[in-house]
Design a protein around this motif. Structure first.
Motif, PDB file in Angstrom:
ATOM      1  N   GLU A 258      22.979  56.432   8.081  1.00 55.48           N
ATOM      2  CA  GLU A 258      22.338  57.357   7.152  1.00 55.48           C
ATOM      3  C   GLU A 258      21.351  56.603   6.270  1.00 55.48           C
ATOM      4  OE1 GLU A 258      25.015  59.924   5.059  1.00 55.48           O
ATOM      5  OE2 GLU A 258      25.818  60.746   6.923  1.00 55.48           O
ATOM      6  N   VAL A 259      20.443  57.356   5.655  1.00 61.53           N
ATOM      7  CA  VAL A 259      19.395  56.772   4.820  1.00 61.53           C
ATOM      8  C   VAL A 259      19.723  56.931   3.342  1.00 61.53           C
ATOM      9  CG1 VAL A 259      16.950  56.898   4.210  1.00 61.53           C
ATOM     10  CG2 VAL A 259      17.667  57.218   6.593  1.00 61.53           C
ATOM     11  N   GLU A 260      20.224  58.108   2.956  1.00 57.63           N
ATOM     12  CA  GLU A 260      20.485  58.373   1.541  1.00 57.63           C
ATOM     13  C   GLU A 260      21.896  57.952   1.162  1.00 57.63           C
ATOM     14  OE1 GLU A 260      18.461  61.652  -0.401  1.00 57.63           O
ATOM     15  OE2 GLU A 260      18.175  62.485   1.617  1.00 57.63           O
ATOM     16  N   ASN A 261      22.008  57.419  -0.066  1.00 59.04           N
ATOM     17  CA  ASN A 261      23.253  56.819  -0.528  1.00 59.04           C
ATOM     18  C   ASN A 261      23.858  57.663  -1.644  1.00 59.04           C
ATOM     19  OD1 ASN A 261      25.294  55.075  -1.289  1.00 59.04           O
ATOM     20  ND2 ASN A 261      23.972  53.288  -1.502  1.00 59.04           N
ATOM     21  N   GLY A 262      25.108  58.067  -1.482  1.00 58.59           N
ATOM     22  CA  GLY A 262      25.822  58.820  -2.513  1.00 58.59           C
ATOM     23  C   GLY A 262      26.560  57.941  -3.501  1.00 58.59           C
ATOM     24  N   ASP A 263      26.431  56.623  -3.358  1.00 57.57           N
ATOM     25  CA  ASP A 263      26.982  55.673  -4.333  1.00 57.57           C
ATOM     26  C   ASP A 263      25.838  55.162  -5.193  1.00 57.57           C
ATOM     27  OD1 ASP A 263      29.455  55.883  -3.101  1.00 57.57           O
ATOM     28  OD2 ASP A 263      29.587  53.763  -2.550  1.00 57.57           O
TER      29      ASP A 263
END
Length: 191
Positions: free
Chosen positions: A17-22
């Motif tokens: 994945e490209v987007e980070n939820g951290d």
């Protein structure tokens, strides 16, 4: 004797994945240093958006030697999103004031910081925030990490490494490919 923190961190999205939820916030404002590690629920664009909101909120909130006002501001900022787990710490040059909601861990080598995260989800619901204040000493090391790293993480393996090298090793050795992952390492040094 006043001390200072030498801080490094690493964060990456779930593999593929490209987007980070951290996310991580390290901010110095006068005598206070904020250390925050955020893990929005899930991963991908919606989690990244919630984390960006948390980071924005923490970038604007006044720093005081208490985490309660920061946690209240974050809870309000995240109320209409998916929510997050978070560990917050404010260091005033002597004492670490910290508290967390959800499954972001804080571990130490040296002085024990007996923080017990409050069950719940910031932005949705949690019980009364449990906080702790602990005087730190030169030679202490803190590590804050999301559940994207195994809770079997062992700080003894990186005892002699710099914070940056420790972050790289811990991410490589204990990171899970199935989730976003973040680790922050801070060493207490004489100022």
């Amino acid at each position: 004797m006043a001390v200072r923190l030498s801080i490094a961190h690493r964060t990456r999205p779930k593999v593929g994945e490209v987007e980070n939820g951290d996310g991580v916030v390290v901010r110095v404002d006068g005598p206070h240093t904020l250390l925050a590690v955020v893990d929005s629920l899930g991963h991908g664009p919606a989690a990244a958006q919630a984390t960006a909101e948390a980071v924005r909120c923490l970038g604007q909130a006044p720093l005081v030697p208490s985490v309660e006002p920061l946690m209240e501001a974050l809870h309000a900022a995240l109320r209409h999103g998916r929510g997050a787990a978070i560990m917050l710490a404010v260091f005033d040059g002597h004492t670490l004031h910290c508290g967390g909601v959800g499954n972001v861990e804080l571990r130490t080598v040296g002085t024990r910081v007996p923080v017990l995260p409050t069950p719940g989800i910031l932005g949705q619901s949690f019980r009364t925030l449990r906080t702790v204040s602990t005087v730190l000493s030169p030679g202490d090391r803190l590590a804050v990490f999301t559940d994207g790293l195994s809770f079997r993480l062992d700080l003894e393996l990186v005892r002699t490494q710099s914070p940056d090298a420790a972050c790289a090793f811990l991410m490589e050795r204990f990171g899970r490919v199935t989730d976003d992952a973040t680790v922050l390492v801070a060493d207490v040094e004489p100022s």
